[in-house]
Write a protein that holds these residues in place. Structure first.
Motif, PDB file in Angstrom:
ATOM      1  N   LEU A   1      -0.147 -12.676 -10.963  1.00 55.29           N
ATOM      2  CA  LEU A   1      -1.130 -11.592 -10.871  1.00 55.29           C
ATOM      3  C   LEU A   1      -0.455 -10.343 -10.346  1.00 55.29           C
ATOM      4  N   ARG A   2      -0.842  -9.229 -10.918  1.00 54.52           N
ATOM      5  CA  ARG A   2      -0.320  -7.943 -10.468  1.00 54.52           C
ATOM      6  C   ARG A   2      -1.452  -7.202  -9.765  1.00 54.52           C
ATOM      7  N   LEU A   3      -1.189  -6.735  -8.548  1.00 54.60           N
ATOM      8  CA  LEU A   3      -2.207  -6.052  -7.753  1.00 54.60           C
ATOM      9  C   LEU A   3      -1.793  -4.633  -7.413  1.00 54.60           C
ATOM     10  N   SER A   4      -2.729  -3.728  -7.542  1.00 52.48           N
ATOM     11  CA  SER A   4      -2.540  -2.355  -7.101  1.00 52.48           C
ATOM     12  C   SER A   4      -3.074  -2.267  -5.684  1.00 52.48           C
ATOM     13  N   VAL A   5      -2.207  -1.838  -4.748  1.00 50.40           N
ATOM     14  CA  VAL A   5      -2.543  -1.845  -3.328  1.00 50.40           C
ATOM     15  C   VAL A   5      -2.337  -0.453  -2.724  1.00 50.40           C
ATOM     16  N   ARG A   6      -3.286  -0.044  -1.897  1.00 51.05           N
ATOM     17  CA  ARG A   6      -3.178   1.208  -1.131  1.00 51.05           C
ATOM     18  C   ARG A   6      -3.026   0.802   0.326  1.00 51.05           C
ATOM     19  N   VAL A   7      -1.955   1.249   0.967  1.00 52.49           N
ATOM     20  CA  VAL A   7      -1.639   0.817   2.326  1.00 52.49           C
ATOM     21  C   VAL A   7      -1.889   1.936   3.327  1.00 52.49           C
ATOM     22  N   GLN A   8      -2.549   1.584   4.431  1.00 51.67           N
ATOM     23  CA  GLN A   8      -2.744   2.502   5.550  1.00 51.67           C
ATOM     24  C   GLN A   8      -1.939   1.942   6.715  1.00 51.67           C
TER      25      GLN A   8
ATOM     26  N   SER B   1      -3.709  -5.454  11.538  1.00 50.04           N
ATOM     27  CA  SER B   1      -3.365  -5.677  10.140  1.00 50.04           C
ATOM     28  C   SER B   1      -4.485  -6.482   9.491  1.00 50.04           C
ATOM     29  N   GLU B   2      -5.001  -5.968   8.365  1.00 48.58           N
ATOM     30  CA  GLU B   2      -6.088  -6.663   7.682  1.00 48.58           C
ATOM     31  C   GLU B   2      -6.253  -6.152   6.259  1.00 48.58           C
ATOM     32  N   ILE B   3      -6.781  -7.014   5.405  1.00 45.82           N
ATOM     33  CA  ILE B   3      -7.170  -6.613   4.058  1.00 45.82           C
ATOM     34  C   ILE B   3      -8.595  -6.100   4.177  1.00 45.82           C
ATOM     35  N   VAL B   4      -8.777  -4.828   3.855  1.00 47.47           N
ATOM     36  CA  VAL B   4     -10.065  -4.169   4.073  1.00 47.47           C
ATOM     37  C   VAL B   4     -11.040  -4.435   2.932  1.00 47.47           C
ATOM     38  N   GLY B   5     -10.569  -4.319   1.707  1.00 47.28           N
ATOM     39  CA  GLY B   5     -11.436  -4.482   0.547  1.00 47.28           C
ATOM     40  C   GLY B   5     -10.971  -3.580  -0.572  1.00 47.28           C
ATOM     41  N   VAL B   6     -11.861  -3.297  -1.495  1.00 49.04           N
ATOM     42  CA  VAL B   6     -11.515  -2.527  -2.684  1.00 49.04           C
ATOM     43  C   VAL B   6     -12.047  -1.099  -2.563  1.00 49.04           C
TER      44      VAL B   6
ATOM     45  N   VAL C   1      -5.282  -2.147   2.205  1.00 49.77           N
ATOM     46  CA  VAL C   1      -4.719  -3.006   3.244  1.00 49.77           C
ATOM     47  C   VAL C   1      -4.295  -2.129   4.416  1.00 49.77           C
ATOM     48  N   LYS C   2      -4.726  -2.512   5.611  1.00 55.24           N
ATOM     49  CA  LYS C   2      -4.292  -1.817   6.822  1.00 55.24           C
ATOM     50  C   LYS C   2      -3.200  -2.646   7.473  1.00 55.24           C
ATOM     51  N   THR C   3      -2.253  -1.952   8.069  1.00 53.47           N
ATOM     52  CA  THR C   3      -1.189  -2.628   8.789  1.00 53.47           C
ATOM     53  C   THR C   3      -0.919  -1.897  10.096  1.00 53.47           C
ATOM     54  N   ASN C   4      -0.577  -2.654  11.122  1.00 56.86           N
ATOM     55  CA  ASN C   4      -0.245  -2.014  12.388  1.00 56.86           C
ATOM     56  C   ASN C   4       1.255  -1.754  12.494  1.00 56.86           C
ATOM     57  N   SER C   5       1.973  -1.988  11.411  1.00 57.04           N
ATOM     58  CA  SER C   5       3.418  -1.753  11.381  1.00 57.04           C
ATOM     59  C   SER C   5       3.730  -0.294  11.086  1.00 57.04           C
ATOM     60  N   PRO C   6       4.822   0.209  11.639  1.00 56.22           N
ATOM     61  CA  PRO C   6       5.243   1.574  11.297  1.00 56.22           C
ATOM     62  C   PRO C   6       5.863   1.590   9.894  1.00 56.22           C
ATOM     63  N   PRO C   7       5.789   2.706   9.203  1.00 55.00           N
ATOM     64  CA  PRO C   7       6.316   2.776   7.833  1.00 55.00           C
ATOM     65  C   PRO C   7       7.831   3.001   7.799  1.00 55.00           C
ATOM     66  N   THR C   8       8.575   2.195   8.547  1.00 56.90           N
ATOM     67  CA  THR C   8      10.030   2.340   8.581  1.00 56.90           C
ATOM     68  C   THR C   8      10.691   0.985   8.399  1.00 56.90           C
TER      69      THR C   8
ATOM     70  N   ALA D   1       7.902   0.989  -2.990  1.00 56.87           N
ATOM     71  CA  ALA D   1       8.507   0.566  -1.728  1.00 56.87           C
ATOM     72  C   ALA D   1       8.375   1.619  -0.634  1.00 56.87           C
ATOM     73  N   LYS D   2       8.427   2.894  -0.996  1.00 58.60           N
ATOM     74  CA  LYS D   2       8.353   3.968   0.011  1.00 58.60           C
ATOM     75  C   LYS D   2       7.094   4.812  -0.160  1.00 58.60           C
ATOM     76  N   SER D   3       6.101   4.251  -0.821  1.00 55.51           N
ATOM     77  CA  SER D   3       4.851   4.957  -1.074  1.00 55.51           C
ATOM     78  C   SER D   3       3.699   4.166  -0.461  1.00 55.51           C
ATOM     79  N   ARG D   4       2.575   4.828  -0.228  1.00 54.56           N
ATOM     80  CA  ARG D   4       1.420   4.073   0.243  1.00 54.56           C
ATOM     81  C   ARG D   4       0.715   3.360  -0.904  1.00 54.56           C
ATOM     82  N   ASP D   5       0.971   3.798  -2.154  1.00 58.70           N
ATOM     83  CA  ASP D   5       0.444   3.117  -3.337  1.00 58.70           C
ATOM     84  C   ASP D   5       1.522   2.177  -3.867  1.00 58.70           C
ATOM     85  N   LYS D   6       1.206   0.892  -3.875  1.00 52.04           N
ATOM     86  CA  LYS D   6       2.194  -0.124  -4.214  1.00 52.04           C
ATOM     87  C   LYS D   6       1.640  -1.068  -5.277  1.00 52.04           C
ATOM     88  N   THR D   7       2.538  -1.737  -5.975  1.00 54.02           N
ATOM     89  CA  THR D   7       2.168  -2.787  -6.906  1.00 54.02           C
ATOM     90  C   THR D   7       2.880  -4.063  -6.474  1.00 54.02           C
TER      91      THR D   7
END
Length: 93
Positions: free
Chosen positions: A7-14, A20-25, A32-39, A68-74
C-alpha cells in the motif's frame, strides 16, 4: 499465508508536537504528529514506527518512498497484517 499487496500512503507530518500520534485524514492525506525534531531523520523514523504499529508490521516493512525532507511524504507499507479504519480515505495502489 497469502502476501498482501503493498500500500502506498500519502502522509502529512507535523513535527514537534506534544506527542506522537496518527491524527486522521485531512485533504486526502493521513495526518501524523510527531514529537521528534525534523533533523537527522528523527521524524521519518518516528512516523515509520507509528505506521508499522498501525498496520501490524515490523518497521522494515514500512519504506519512505518520497519526501524525506518534506512534511508531505509517501510511504510504502509491505504485507500489512491489519487495515486501520482510516485507510480507505488515504490509500492508493
Amino acid at each position: 499465508t497469502v502476501k498482501q499487496p503493498a500500500l502506498r500512503l500519502s502522509v502529512r507530518v507535523q513535527t514537534r508536537g506534544r506527542k506522537s500520534e496518527i491524527v486522521g485524514v485531512e485533504n486526502s492525506q493521513l495526518k501524523v504528529k510527531t514529537n521528534s525534531p525534523p533533523t537527522d531523520g528523527c521524524t521519518n523514523r518516528d512516523v515509520t514506527k507509528q505506521l508499522a504499529e498501525a498496520f501490524g508490521v515490523p518497521p522494515t516493512n514500512v519504506r519512505l518512498k518520497s519526501g524525506a525532507k518534506s512534511r508531505d511524504k509517501t510511504f510504502l507499507i509491505e504485507d500489512p497484517c491489519r487495515v486501520p479504519a482510516w485507510l480507505s480515505a488515504v490509500a492508493f495502489r
